[in-house]
Design an enzyme around this catalytic site. Structure first.
Site, PDB file in Angstrom:
ATOM      1  N   ILE A  83       0.792  -1.233   0.000  1.00 30.94           N
ATOM      2  CA  ILE A  83       0.000   0.000   0.000  1.00 30.94           C
ATOM      3  C   ILE A  83       0.824   1.282   0.000  1.00 30.94           C
ATOM      4  O   ILE A  83       0.253   2.365  -0.042  1.00 30.94           O
ATOM      5  CB  ILE A  83      -0.951   0.024   1.219  1.00 30.94           C
ATOM      6  CG1 ILE A  83      -0.149  -0.069   2.528  1.00 30.94           C
ATOM      7  CG2 ILE A  83      -1.978  -1.085   1.124  1.00 30.94           C
ATOM      8  CD1 ILE A  83      -0.998   0.123   3.776  1.00 30.94           C
ATOM      9  N   TYR A 147       1.991   1.745  -7.631  1.00 28.44           N
ATOM     10  CA  TYR A 147       0.923   1.295  -6.720  1.00 28.44           C
ATOM     11  C   TYR A 147      -0.442   1.505  -7.367  1.00 28.44           C
ATOM     12  O   TYR A 147      -1.267   0.588  -7.447  1.00 28.44           O
ATOM     13  CB  TYR A 147       1.022   2.053  -5.400  1.00 28.44           C
ATOM     14  CG  TYR A 147      -0.204   1.942  -4.528  1.00 28.44           C
ATOM     15  CD1 TYR A 147      -0.623   0.705  -4.037  1.00 28.44           C
ATOM     16  CD2 TYR A 147      -0.941   3.073  -4.169  1.00 28.44           C
ATOM     17  CE1 TYR A 147      -1.755   0.595  -3.229  1.00 28.44           C
ATOM     18  CE2 TYR A 147      -2.064   2.977  -3.361  1.00 28.44           C
ATOM     19  CZ  TYR A 147      -2.469   1.733  -2.897  1.00 28.44           C
ATOM     20  OH  TYR A 147      -3.584   1.635  -2.106  1.00 28.44           O
TER      21      TYR A 147
END
Length: 312
Positions: A83, A147
């Site tokens: 994350i 990401y």
């Protein structure tokens, strides 16, 4: 319901597990503890519905196959992921493997067992907000980091299983979530870091000019949204946002927490190329499909989070 929760020992995952257990469901948690912590789930062990915590990876296909074959899950809430934006810039392969390949592995097991999947994506897939009403699900995407790119790829995979196999799938995009149990170190969220530094009389450091805005969603509101997406057929095949519906600049957030401009320092941005100038959520689709609305104001959420940190 028999429910598998990947990433259930993480910050949001812990609250999702708690909501599910409070509603009487049976919950299995799979987490490799790269972001999560066993301490996050100690409180959950007292619930009758808590079945098992497995320390393992969504990249372990044999583990996933045996888990699904043994338990025949009704729903999989898939929160397990890398994350951190800067980590994805430094090491895109790990993020791609965890967030895209890992999601594919989970999807395949869900397809084989006709298990509904709720996939946790992110507001970081969006381009900056350009209108006063906020970012709706039709807003342009702009994966400005590996990401975000890995999440967009995984989103498309998830939706393809809805169209190709009629598998019930939901893509959810919560905006910046904060609250108790969030990390207060370098990988934590801005609220948790600011509050910890305020409590310890340390400076509050802001990357860049601090004019970038965030729509801050309290974690219990977020968890309720996540859970609701799994129990409503109207959500199937949909992308759904969730946020407070109000944004605040990082400068204003810092001042709201410290009330002292002398303690607020600006430092060079570590990834300016992946910064999103304005994030403001339009959650009207979540209200329409799920009947969900946030209940906790920013002021109340900050107070709850501060009180939790003071107890720690």
């Amino acid at each position: 319901m028999k429910i598998l929760l990947t990433g259930g020992a993480g910050f949001i995952g812990r609250w999702v597990a708690l909501k599910l257990l409070e509603k009487g469901h049976k919950v299995w948690i799979l987490d490799d503890l790269s972001n999560g912590s066993e301490e996050n789930i100690t409180q959950l062990l007292n619930y009758e519905g808590f079945q098992e915590f497995l320390r393992g990876s969504i990249l372990d296909e044999d583990l996933l196959i045996s888990l699904f074959q043994e338990h025949k899950f009704d729903i999989c809430y898939h929160l397990g992921a890398s994350i951190n934006v800067q980590d994805s810039i430094d090491d895109p392969k790990t993020t791609f493997n965890n967030d895209t390949i890992g999601t594919f592995n989970v999807l395949e097991r869900c397809r084989e067992n006709n298990t509904k999947i709720v996939f946790m994506s992110t507001c970081m897939v969006y381009d900056r907000c350009v209108n006063k009403n906020g970012i709706s699900e039709k807003h342009p995407t702009k994966p400005a980091s590996p990401y975000a790119g890995a999440k967009v790829a995984a989103e498309n995979l998830v939706l393809s299983y809805y169209y190709a196999y009629k598998l019930p799938t939901v893509v959810i995009r919560p905006f910046n979530t904060y609250g108790p149990y969030q990390k207060t170190g370098g990988e934590g969220g801005v609220v948790a870091i600011f509050l910890k530094n305020h409590i310890s009389n340390s400076p509050l450091s802001i990357y860049g000019d601090g004019n970038q805005t965030r729509d801050l969603l309290y974690v219990e509101d977020c968890a309720e949204f996540v859970v609701m997406a799994g129990f409503n057929d109207k959500a199937n095949g949909q992308i759904i946002n969730a946020g407070l519906g109000k944004d605040i600049s990082i400068n204003d957030l810092a001042f709201l927490i410290t009330n002292d401009n002398k303690r607020i320092h600006h430092i060079e941005h570590i990834h300016p190329q992946s910064e999103i100038d304005k994030l403001l959520c339009d959650s009207s689709k979540a209200k329409e499909l799920l009947g969900w609305e946030p209940k906790v104001t920013l002021q109340e959420g900050l107070e709850r989070t501060k009180n939790w940190l003071l107890k720690g």
